[in-house]
Enzyme design. Sequence first.
Site, mmCIF file in Angstrom:
data_model
loop_
_atom_site.group_PDB
_atom_site.id
_atom_site.type_symbol
_atom_site.label_atom_id
_atom_site.label_comp_id
_atom_site.label_asym_id
_atom_site.label_seq_id
_atom_site.Cartn_x
_atom_site.Cartn_y
_atom_site.Cartn_z
ATOM 1 N N ARG A 1 0.846 -1.195 0.000
ATOM 2 C CA ARG A 1 0.000 0.000 0.000
ATOM 3 C C ARG A 1 0.876 1.238 0.000
ATOM 4 O O ARG A 1 2.086 1.169 0.205
ATOM 5 C CB ARG A 1 -0.917 0.020 1.229
ATOM 6 C CG ARG A 1 -0.161 0.048 2.542
ATOM 7 C CD ARG A 1 -0.976 0.550 3.707
ATOM 8 N NE ARG A 1 -0.283 0.351 4.972
ATOM 9 C CZ ARG A 1 0.696 1.101 5.446
ATOM 10 N NH1 ARG A 1 1.148 2.121 4.727
ATOM 11 N NH2 ARG A 1 1.250 0.845 6.615
ATOM 12 N N ASP B 1 3.487 5.157 5.049
ATOM 13 C CA ASP B 1 4.644 4.737 5.835
ATOM 14 C C ASP B 1 4.226 3.631 6.801
ATOM 15 O O ASP B 1 3.488 2.730 6.435
ATOM 16 C CB ASP B 1 5.238 5.951 6.563
ATOM 17 C CG ASP B 1 6.719 5.810 6.852
ATOM 18 O OD1 ASP B 1 7.076 4.984 7.710
ATOM 19 O OD2 ASP B 1 7.525 6.528 6.234
ATOM 20 N N ILE B 2 4.675 3.710 8.042
ATOM 21 C CA ILE B 2 4.407 2.654 9.012
ATOM 22 C C ILE B 2 3.184 2.990 9.858
ATOM 23 O O ILE B 2 2.938 4.156 10.183
ATOM 24 C CB ILE B 2 5.634 2.408 9.916
ATOM 25 C CG1 ILE B 2 5.491 1.091 10.680
ATOM 26 C CG2 ILE B 2 5.864 3.580 10.880
ATOM 27 C CD1 ILE B 2 6.785 0.609 11.307
ATOM 28 N N HIS C 1 -1.682 -1.868 13.790
ATOM 29 C CA HIS C 1 -3.031 -2.421 13.903
ATOM 30 C C HIS C 1 -3.065 -3.322 15.127
ATOM 31 O O HIS C 1 -2.091 -4.028 15.415
ATOM 32 C CB HIS C 1 -3.411 -3.254 12.679
ATOM 33 C CG HIS C 1 -3.343 -2.500 11.390
ATOM 34 N ND1 HIS C 1 -4.014 -1.319 11.193
ATOM 35 C CD2 HIS C 1 -2.696 -2.772 10.226
ATOM 36 C CE1 HIS C 1 -3.782 -0.891 9.964
ATOM 37 N NE2 HIS C 1 -2.972 -1.741 9.360
ATOM 38 N N ILE D 1 -4.935 6.076 6.847
ATOM 39 C CA ILE D 1 -5.446 5.596 5.566
ATOM 40 C C ILE D 1 -4.276 5.281 4.641
ATOM 41 O O ILE D 1 -3.353 6.084 4.502
ATOM 42 C CB ILE D 1 -6.367 6.638 4.905
ATOM 43 C CG1 ILE D 1 -7.637 6.818 5.742
ATOM 44 C CG2 ILE D 1 -6.726 6.233 3.475
ATOM 45 C CD1 ILE D 1 -8.569 7.893 5.234
ATOM 46 N N GLY D 2 -4.326 4.102 4.040
ATOM 47 C CA GLY D 2 -3.327 3.712 3.047
ATOM 48 C C GLY D 2 -3.963 2.729 2.085
ATOM 49 O O GLY D 2 -4.538 1.727 2.525
ATOM 50 N N GLY E 1 -6.958 0.071 3.040
ATOM 51 C CA GLY E 1 -8.032 0.997 3.392
ATOM 52 C C GLY E 1 -7.723 1.881 4.574
ATOM 53 O O GLY E 1 -6.758 2.645 4.559
ATOM 54 N N LEU E 2 -8.515 1.749 5.653
ATOM 55 C CA LEU E 2 -8.388 2.668 6.781
ATOM 56 C C LEU E 2 -8.337 1.904 8.095
ATOM 57 O O LEU E 2 -8.785 0.759 8.192
ATOM 58 C CB LEU E 2 -9.536 3.678 6.779
ATOM 59 C CG LEU E 2 -10.967 3.175 7.007
ATOM 60 C CD1 LEU E 2 -11.305 3.076 8.504
ATOM 61 C CD2 LEU E 2 -11.973 4.087 6.320
ATOM 62 N N CYS F 1 3.087 6.766 10.735
ATOM 63 C CA CYS F 1 2.986 7.358 9.392
ATOM 64 C C CYS F 1 4.175 8.254 9.070
ATOM 65 O O CYS F 1 4.090 9.150 8.215
ATOM 66 C CB CYS F 1 1.674 8.122 9.243
ATOM 67 S SG CYS F 1 0.223 7.092 9.525
#
EC number: 2.3.1.181
Length: 227
Positions: free
Chosen positions: A80, A83-84, A87, A153-154, A165-166, A183
């Site tokens: 995607r 950046d990092i 989750h 979001i990526g 997605g998000l 990010c």
Amino acid sequence: MKTVLVDWNLIPYAEAWQRQTEWFDTLVRAKAQGEAYENRIIMCEHPHVYTLGRSGKENNMLLNDDQLKAIQATLFHIDRGGDITYHGPGQLVCYPILNLEEFHLGLKEYVHLLEEAVIRVCASYGIEAGRLEKATGVWLEGSTPRARKICAIGVRSSHYVTMHGLALNVNTDLRYFSYIHPCGFIDKGVTSLRQELKHEVPMDEVKQRLECELGRLLNEKKQQIAQ
């Protein structure tokens, strides 16, 4: 074509990545061959995991492999943008696998739509959220020194079909963000619905609200096409 909601609940990241990739490839192939297909909006949570996007920098991960094991987390390099990010349990992850051309959306407009859906969800809880210039995602007090990110979001797009997605922080353990530069930012914080509201927020309720807002925004795009 119809759009269906899929709830994977808590699922390991590797399994989710493989399954969404298969569905993504199926949609790309069906679209190219003029066959019927389904758009899908996947919602889930993951065990502790960090993902590094194509443009990410390794030094934004502050832990080595042994330290990652100690906090029961894993790291994936994925396809995607961005950046990092982190989750984990208590975070709502949403992976829309959509044919953007069906909604007359470009990639930039699509990201804007995802942001708008989350902004509306936050507003439904009395939280004022918005965008930050040159920084994808959803932020609180973005133009102030107290800027903090509530949603990352990526996305990946090929032939106007999307995946990834998000990630909306609901009841997320925010300590896990201290092990990275989220990010790629070193001067901005992160937050969650629970952090802002000072109480737990039912995940199923947030899923329902996000589904509603995404559905409403996508339907608005379809109606604009029909006019």
